[in-house]
Design a protein around this motif. Structure first.
Motif, short mmCIF file in Angstrom:
data_model
loop_
_atom_site.label_atom_id
_atom_site.label_comp_id
_atom_site.label_asym_id
_atom_site.label_seq_id
_atom_site.Cartn_x
_atom_site.Cartn_y
_atom_site.Cartn_z
N LEU A 114 0.81 -1.21 0.00
CA LEU A 114 0.00 0.00 0.00
C LEU A 114 0.85 1.27 0.00
O LEU A 114 0.33 2.36 -0.20
N GLU A 115 2.14 1.13 0.22
CA GLU A 115 3.02 2.29 0.18
C GLU A 115 3.39 2.59 -1.26
O GLU A 115 3.38 1.71 -2.12
N GLN A 116 3.75 3.83 -1.53
CA GLN A 116 4.06 4.23 -2.89
C GLN A 116 5.32 3.57 -3.42
O GLN A 116 5.37 3.15 -4.57
N ASP A 117 6.34 3.48 -2.62
CA ASP A 117 7.62 2.94 -3.08
C ASP A 117 7.82 1.49 -2.65
O ASP A 117 8.83 1.14 -2.05
N PHE A 118 6.86 0.64 -2.95
CA PHE A 118 7.00 -0.75 -2.55
C PHE A 118 7.62 -1.55 -3.68
O PHE A 118 7.53 -1.20 -4.85
N THR A 119 8.26 -2.64 -3.31
CA THR A 119 8.89 -3.54 -4.27
C THR A 119 7.87 -4.59 -4.68
O THR A 119 7.20 -5.18 -3.83
N GLU A 120 7.78 -4.82 -5.98
CA GLU A 120 6.89 -5.88 -6.47
C GLU A 120 7.42 -7.23 -5.99
O GLU A 120 8.63 -7.43 -5.87
N LEU A 121 6.52 -8.16 -5.71
CA LEU A 121 6.94 -9.49 -5.27
C LEU A 121 7.90 -10.14 -6.26
O LEU A 121 8.88 -10.76 -5.88
N GLU A 122 7.61 -9.96 -7.55
CA GLU A 122 8.43 -10.58 -8.58
C GLU A 122 9.86 -10.04 -8.60
O GLU A 122 10.75 -10.65 -9.19
N GLU A 123 10.09 -8.90 -7.98
CA GLU A 123 11.41 -8.28 -7.96
C GLU A 123 12.21 -8.63 -6.72
O GLU A 123 13.38 -8.28 -6.61
N MET A 124 11.59 -9.31 -5.78
CA MET A 124 12.29 -9.64 -4.54
C MET A 124 13.27 -10.78 -4.76
O MET A 124 13.00 -11.69 -5.55
N TRP A 126 14.12 -13.42 -3.01
CA TRP A 126 13.62 -14.77 -2.73
C TRP A 126 12.74 -15.27 -3.86
O TRP A 126 12.76 -16.44 -4.21
N PHE A 127 11.94 -14.38 -4.45
CA PHE A 127 11.05 -14.77 -5.54
C PHE A 127 11.87 -15.20 -6.76
O PHE A 127 11.59 -16.21 -7.40
N ARG A 128 12.88 -14.40 -7.06
CA ARG A 128 13.74 -14.73 -8.21
C ARG A 128 14.47 -16.05 -7.99
O ARG A 128 14.62 -16.84 -8.92
N ALA A 129 14.93 -16.30 -6.77
CA ALA A 129 15.63 -17.55 -6.48
C ALA A 129 14.70 -18.75 -6.67
O ALA A 129 15.08 -19.75 -7.28
N VAL A 130 13.48 -18.65 -6.17
CA VAL A 130 12.52 -19.74 -6.33
C VAL A 130 12.16 -19.92 -7.80
O VAL A 130 12.06 -21.04 -8.30
N GLU A 131 11.99 -18.81 -8.49
CA GLU A 131 11.66 -18.86 -9.91
C GLU A 131 12.78 -19.52 -10.72
O GLU A 131 12.52 -20.38 -11.57
N GLU A 132 14.01 -19.15 -10.44
CA GLU A 132 15.15 -19.76 -11.13
C GLU A 132 15.24 -21.25 -10.84
O GLU A 132 15.51 -22.06 -11.72
N PHE A 133 15.00 -21.61 -9.59
CA PHE A 133 15.05 -23.02 -9.20
C PHE A 133 13.97 -23.82 -9.93
O PHE A 133 14.22 -24.90 -10.44
N SER A 134 12.78 -23.28 -10.01
CA SER A 134 11.68 -24.00 -10.64
C SER A 134 11.78 -24.01 -12.16
O SER A 134 11.20 -24.86 -12.81
N ASP A 135 12.55 -23.09 -12.73
CA ASP A 135 12.71 -23.04 -14.19
C ASP A 135 13.87 -23.88 -14.68
O ASP A 135 14.06 -24.00 -15.89
N THR A 136 14.63 -24.46 -13.78
CA THR A 136 15.77 -25.26 -14.21
C THR A 136 15.27 -26.48 -14.96
O THR A 136 14.14 -26.93 -14.79
N LYS A 137 16.12 -27.02 -15.80
CA LYS A 137 15.76 -28.20 -16.57
C LYS A 137 15.64 -29.38 -15.61
O LYS A 137 16.63 -29.87 -15.10
N SER A 138 14.41 -29.72 -15.34
CA SER A 138 14.17 -30.80 -14.39
C SER A 138 12.93 -31.57 -14.81
O SER A 138 12.26 -31.24 -15.78
N ALA A 139 12.62 -32.56 -14.02
CA ALA A 139 11.43 -33.37 -14.30
C ALA A 139 10.19 -32.50 -14.17
O ALA A 139 10.12 -31.63 -13.29
N PRO A 140 9.18 -32.70 -15.01
CA PRO A 140 7.96 -31.87 -14.97
C PRO A 140 7.27 -31.89 -13.61
O PRO A 140 6.70 -30.89 -13.20
N GLU A 141 7.34 -33.00 -12.88
CA GLU A 141 6.63 -33.06 -11.60
C GLU A 141 7.26 -32.16 -10.54
O GLU A 141 6.62 -31.79 -9.57
#
Length: 143
Positions: A114-124, A126-141
């Motif tokens: 709700l603050e004007q200068d907040f960081t988007e979740l996608e820019e945090m 931890w979010f990037r780390a989880v996203e990179e981990f889940s995008d690695t070439k791995s089994a679909p499950e």
């Protein structure tokens, strides 16, 4: 039934009191019950500062490999690459949200969308780390 008469009358009394006292920061449509006094704002800020200070101490005695999401995910990535059958049998993709939950919650304590200068979740980080981990070439499950 005087309930319909009483509420607007109170509103008019508060409006007249504000006009006489010269308060100009009231926004029409907002209830004065929702407005915080300076004391309440100060108390809230002190309480918020205390929570933030305490949150910085939560992981101070934890080894860096176990309080950094990126490092934790790197260990799981190594496990997945070296021992894929064991990794799959352990249902790690189901365990990671519970494992990372406390680490992410600590990082979100000061986040306020709700603050004007907040960081988007996608820019945090931890979010990037989880996203990179889940995008690695791995089994679909595992995704």
């Amino acid at each position: 039934d005087n309930s319909g008469w009483f509420i607007p009358n109170c509103r008019n009394c508060r409006r007249q009191a504000r006009e006489q006292s010269g308060e100009g920061d009231h926004h029409e449509g907002l209830s004065s019950d929702e407005e915080l006094t300076a004391t309440e704002v100060d108390e809230f800020q002190k309480s918020k500062d205390n929570v933030l200070e305490d949150s910085r101490k939560i992981f101070e005695d934890v080894h860096a490999d176990f309080c950094d999401i990126r490092k934790i995910l790197l260990k799981f990535q190594e496990w997945k690459e070296k021992f894929p059958d064991s990794y799959c049998d352990a249902y790690i993709s189901f365990c990671l949200p519970k494992l990372l939950n406390p680490l992410i919650r600590v990082q979100l304590i000061s986040w306020s969308p709700l603050e004007q200068d907040f960081t988007e979740l996608e820019e945090m980080p931890w979010f990037r780390a989880v996203e990179e981990f889940s995008d690695t070439k791995s089994a679909p499950e595992s995704k």
